[in-house]
Write a protein that holds these residues in place. Structure first.
Motif, mmCIF file in Angstrom:
data_model
loop_
_atom_site.group_PDB
_atom_site.id
_atom_site.type_symbol
_atom_site.label_atom_id
_atom_site.label_comp_id
_atom_site.label_asym_id
_atom_site.label_seq_id
_atom_site.Cartn_x
_atom_site.Cartn_y
_atom_site.Cartn_z
ATOM 1 N N VAL A 118 23.812 -16.915 -3.115
ATOM 2 C CA VAL A 118 22.628 -16.880 -2.133
ATOM 3 C C VAL A 118 21.571 -18.105 -2.515
ATOM 4 C CG1 VAL A 118 20.588 -15.448 -1.498
ATOM 5 C CG2 VAL A 118 22.587 -14.311 -2.098
ATOM 6 N N PRO A 119 21.506 -18.870 -1.563
ATOM 7 C CA PRO A 119 20.688 -20.102 -1.960
ATOM 8 C C PRO A 119 19.112 -19.688 -2.157
ATOM 9 C CG PRO A 119 20.765 -19.775 0.490
ATOM 10 C CD PRO A 119 21.866 -18.742 0.097
ATOM 11 N N GLU A 120 18.439 -20.207 -3.193
ATOM 12 C CA GLU A 120 16.974 -19.908 -3.725
ATOM 13 C C GLU A 120 16.189 -20.742 -3.035
ATOM 14 O OE1 GLU A 120 16.839 -20.146 -7.903
ATOM 15 O OE2 GLU A 120 18.267 -18.535 -8.037
ATOM 16 N N ALA A 121 15.284 -20.253 -2.203
ATOM 17 C CA ALA A 121 14.280 -21.058 -1.613
ATOM 18 C C ALA A 121 13.336 -21.699 -2.599
ATOM 19 C CB ALA A 121 13.471 -20.102 -0.644
ATOM 20 N N ALA A 122 12.909 -23.062 -2.285
ATOM 21 C CA ALA A 122 11.840 -23.417 -3.426
ATOM 22 C C ALA A 122 10.762 -23.023 -3.229
ATOM 23 C CB ALA A 122 12.259 -24.920 -2.854
ATOM 24 N N GLN B 135 19.661 -7.365 -6.208
ATOM 25 C CA GLN B 135 19.065 -7.319 -4.904
ATOM 26 C C GLN B 135 17.712 -8.027 -4.917
ATOM 27 O OE1 GLN B 135 17.772 -3.112 -3.867
ATOM 28 N NE2 GLN B 135 15.806 -4.094 -3.526
ATOM 29 N N LEU B 136 16.855 -7.834 -6.039
ATOM 30 C CA LEU B 136 15.493 -8.678 -6.072
ATOM 31 C C LEU B 136 15.946 -10.199 -6.258
ATOM 32 C CD1 LEU B 136 13.701 -6.132 -8.626
ATOM 33 C CD2 LEU B 136 13.514 -6.344 -6.129
ATOM 34 N N SER B 137 16.819 -10.537 -6.803
ATOM 35 C CA SER B 137 17.166 -11.942 -6.708
ATOM 36 C C SER B 137 17.245 -12.447 -5.503
ATOM 37 C CB SER B 137 18.358 -12.374 -7.680
ATOM 38 O OG SER B 137 18.573 -13.718 -7.574
ATOM 39 N N ALA B 138 17.968 -11.872 -4.735
ATOM 40 C CA ALA B 138 18.238 -12.349 -3.105
ATOM 41 C C ALA B 138 16.893 -12.248 -2.492
ATOM 42 C CB ALA B 138 19.179 -11.651 -2.682
ATOM 43 N N GLU B 139 15.995 -11.059 -2.554
ATOM 44 C CA GLU B 139 14.938 -10.923 -1.883
ATOM 45 C C GLU B 139 13.834 -11.870 -2.205
ATOM 46 O OE1 GLU B 139 15.518 -6.387 -0.985
ATOM 47 O OE2 GLU B 139 14.073 -6.797 -2.527
ATOM 48 N N ALA B 140 13.542 -12.335 -3.572
ATOM 49 C CA ALA B 140 12.636 -13.051 -3.825
ATOM 50 C C ALA B 140 12.820 -14.440 -3.465
ATOM 51 C CB ALA B 140 12.349 -12.988 -5.410
ATOM 52 N N ALA B 141 13.889 -14.759 -3.633
ATOM 53 C CA ALA B 141 14.308 -16.262 -3.055
ATOM 54 C C ALA B 141 14.023 -16.567 -1.599
ATOM 55 C CB ALA B 141 15.967 -16.531 -3.467
ATOM 56 N N SER B 142 14.206 -15.466 -0.856
ATOM 57 C CA SER B 142 14.039 -15.753 0.628
ATOM 58 C C SER B 142 12.546 -15.629 1.156
ATOM 59 C CB SER B 142 14.573 -14.408 1.288
ATOM 60 O OG SER B 142 13.867 -13.277 1.262
ATOM 61 N N VAL B 143 11.846 -15.585 -0.043
ATOM 62 C CA VAL B 143 10.301 -15.872 0.458
ATOM 63 C C VAL B 143 9.534 -16.760 -0.606
ATOM 64 C CG1 VAL B 143 9.952 -13.594 1.604
ATOM 65 C CG2 VAL B 143 9.670 -13.720 -0.988
ATOM 66 N N GLY B 144 10.448 -17.588 -1.419
ATOM 67 C CA GLY B 144 9.751 -18.437 -2.143
ATOM 68 C C GLY B 144 9.568 -18.222 -3.657
ATOM 69 N N GLY B 145 10.052 -17.011 -4.118
ATOM 70 C CA GLY B 145 9.598 -16.553 -5.456
ATOM 71 C C GLY B 145 11.195 -16.708 -6.154
ATOM 72 N N TYR B 146 11.197 -15.964 -7.272
ATOM 73 C CA TYR B 146 12.562 -15.921 -7.843
ATOM 74 C C TYR B 146 12.577 -14.676 -8.886
ATOM 75 C CZ TYR B 146 11.411 -18.832 -11.869
ATOM 76 O OH TYR B 146 10.626 -19.291 -13.055
ATOM 77 N N ALA B 147 13.802 -13.967 -9.251
ATOM 78 C CA ALA B 147 13.846 -13.161 -10.018
ATOM 79 C C ALA B 147 15.407 -13.301 -10.815
ATOM 80 C CB ALA B 147 14.078 -11.810 -9.471
ATOM 81 N N LYS B 148 15.072 -13.751 -12.075
ATOM 82 C CA LYS B 148 16.404 -14.266 -12.612
ATOM 83 C C LYS B 148 16.547 -13.537 -13.917
ATOM 84 C CE LYS B 148 15.673 -19.036 -10.841
ATOM 85 N NZ LYS B 148 15.847 -20.593 -11.501
ATOM 86 N N ALA B 149 17.616 -13.820 -14.589
ATOM 87 C CA ALA B 149 17.964 -12.970 -15.758
ATOM 88 C C ALA B 149 18.468 -13.529 -17.006
ATOM 89 C CB ALA B 149 18.738 -11.578 -15.355
ATOM 90 N N LEU B 150 18.483 -13.171 -18.057
ATOM 91 C CA LEU B 150 19.132 -13.838 -19.289
ATOM 92 C C LEU B 150 20.317 -12.860 -19.822
ATOM 93 C CD1 LEU B 150 15.903 -15.109 -21.674
ATOM 94 C CD2 LEU B 150 17.835 -16.474 -19.939
ATOM 95 N N MET B 151 21.285 -13.490 -20.622
ATOM 96 C CA MET B 151 22.170 -12.683 -21.229
ATOM 97 C C MET B 151 21.841 -11.898 -22.443
ATOM 98 S SD MET B 151 25.771 -12.337 -21.270
ATOM 99 C CE MET B 151 26.390 -13.904 -20.445
ATOM 100 N N GLY B 152 21.746 -10.584 -22.237
ATOM 101 C CA GLY B 152 21.600 -9.950 -23.677
ATOM 102 C C GLY B 152 22.924 -9.591 -24.580
#
Length: 387
Positions: A105-109, A177-194
């Protein structure tokens, strides 16, 4: 063997959705920073962010903060809970790195005409999906239906999405889901490896294959069971979940904050830059050598490097190598870090008290694991935090 919280989810009071309104805290223990539920345009202790958000539902407030905790005490050795969960062996299949091709999913800048949105971090979730939704809703990052409402906000999850709690795969689905939705409006939701992502991947890929644990014969599957692995998660785990976890980074630098999962200096053994660490971790997972993956899991399970008199020195070593002015981490539940309970099991008298993130090590480290698995809190906080 690693430290574990036993295979079953903690019995806890149900979380309503959306969360009810509560009173505003008036006092918090020293060293804790309260995270009062609020709209994304405000933050305790500092000015409002330049790009506020408008959640679609009223923002509740946090409950009153409890009395100060007792002074930190050294951790107490303990024996992990014996496994007692049945698991169909057919669910464990030795796998190579998934070959399923995913369409990214392309991340919106973030808009170049304005400054980046506010920065939030989430502590360990461990399968507590309702608590995660409630905490994100209280911070204005999702709406009452659990969809992204944070605009151009930036959100980082610090890892440990599964095990111990009731719905780890549901948590993975929500974060994706939040990663895709945030990217579509110019934000982002990302995650680290635990370390629990490493554990689940190893249990799925290697099953009961013996590994050199340094303390006798062990296996990923046995360790996963001892550390709260849920058969329902294994049953529902699909290729796209595995592929997503495999690609997670181990470290990230954001707004001068060094974001990590574990409070350990073991990251220094995997590279002299953040890029090198992330590349090395990805390469280890791609090679799919059971002993090598076990060693990675073992090192990322270490904890408490930032506690005590030598803690600030350890933090400064990480910051000098990777950059930033403060480490933000999960992994060690705050009650366990402070010595208020003897283990991650939360054994002790009554539920632990967690007022908010814990700032320590000469204000160089922020602990974000609120101990949701021991009936503490699932923490979401906006950075920067003031001690």
């Amino acid at each position: 063997m690693t430290q574990g919280a036993g295979p079953g989810p903690v019995v806890r009071t149900a979380v309503s959705w959306p969360p009810p309104t509560a009173a505003t805290p008036t006092d918090v223990p020293h060293g804790h920073v309260p995270v009062a539920p609020r709209g994304p345009g405000t933050s305790p202790g500092h000015a409002a962010p330049p790009a506020p958000m408008a959640p679609s539902a009223p923002t509740p407030t946090a409950p009153p903060a409890p009395a100060p905790p007792s002074a930190p005490a050294p951790s107490v050795p303990y024996t992990p809970t014996e496994p007692n969960l049945p698991l169909d062996p057919a669910l464990i299949q030795r796998q190579e790195t998934p070959t399923m091709r995913l369409t990214p999913v392309p991340e919106a800048a973030v808009p170049t005409t304005g400054r980046p949105g506010p920065l939030f971090v989430v502590g360990d979730v461990h399968g507590y999906l309702d608590e995660l939704r409630s905490a994100l809703y209280a911070t204005g990052l999702v709406d009452a239906d659990g969809h992204w409402s944070g605009g151009n906000a930036r959100l980082w999850f610090l890892g440990d999405f599964t095990d111990r709690g009731p719905d780890g795969v549901g948590v993975l689905d929500l974060v994706m889901q939040l990663s895709a939705e945030a990217a579509s409006v110019g934000g982002y939701a990302k995650a680290l490896m635990g370390n629990h992502e490493l554990l689940l991947l190893g249990a799925k890929r290697f099953g009961d294959t013996p590994v050199n644990s340094g303390a006798g014969t062990a296996s990923f599957l046995a360790a996963w069971r001892l550390n709260g692995g849920q058969p329902s998660d294994m049953e529902r785990l699909e290729d796209h979940h595995i592929a997503w976890m495999t690609r997670l980074d181990a470290a990230h630098l954001e707004d001068d904050h060094l974001l990590l999962h574990s409070d350990t200096t073991a990251y220094l053994e995997y590279g002299e830059s953040i890029e090198a660490v992330n590349d090395t971790v990805h390469e280890v997972l791609q090679r799919a050598d059971a002993d090598e993956c076990w060693e990675l899991f073992r090192k990322f399970t270490k904890r408490f490097a930032f506690r005590g008199d030598s803690g600030p020195t350890a933090v400064r070593e990480l910051l000098a190598t990777y950059g930033g002015h403060r480490v933000v981490h999960g992994h060690s539940p705050i009650p366990y870090l402070l010595g208020e309970v003897g283990s991650e099991n939360g054994d002790g008298d009554g539920a632990p008290v967690v007022a908010g993130p814990h700032i320590y090590a000469d204000d160089l480290a922020v602990a974000m694991d609120g101990g949701v698995t021991m009936d503490g809190r699932l923490l979401v906080a906006q950075l920067p935090l003031r001690g």
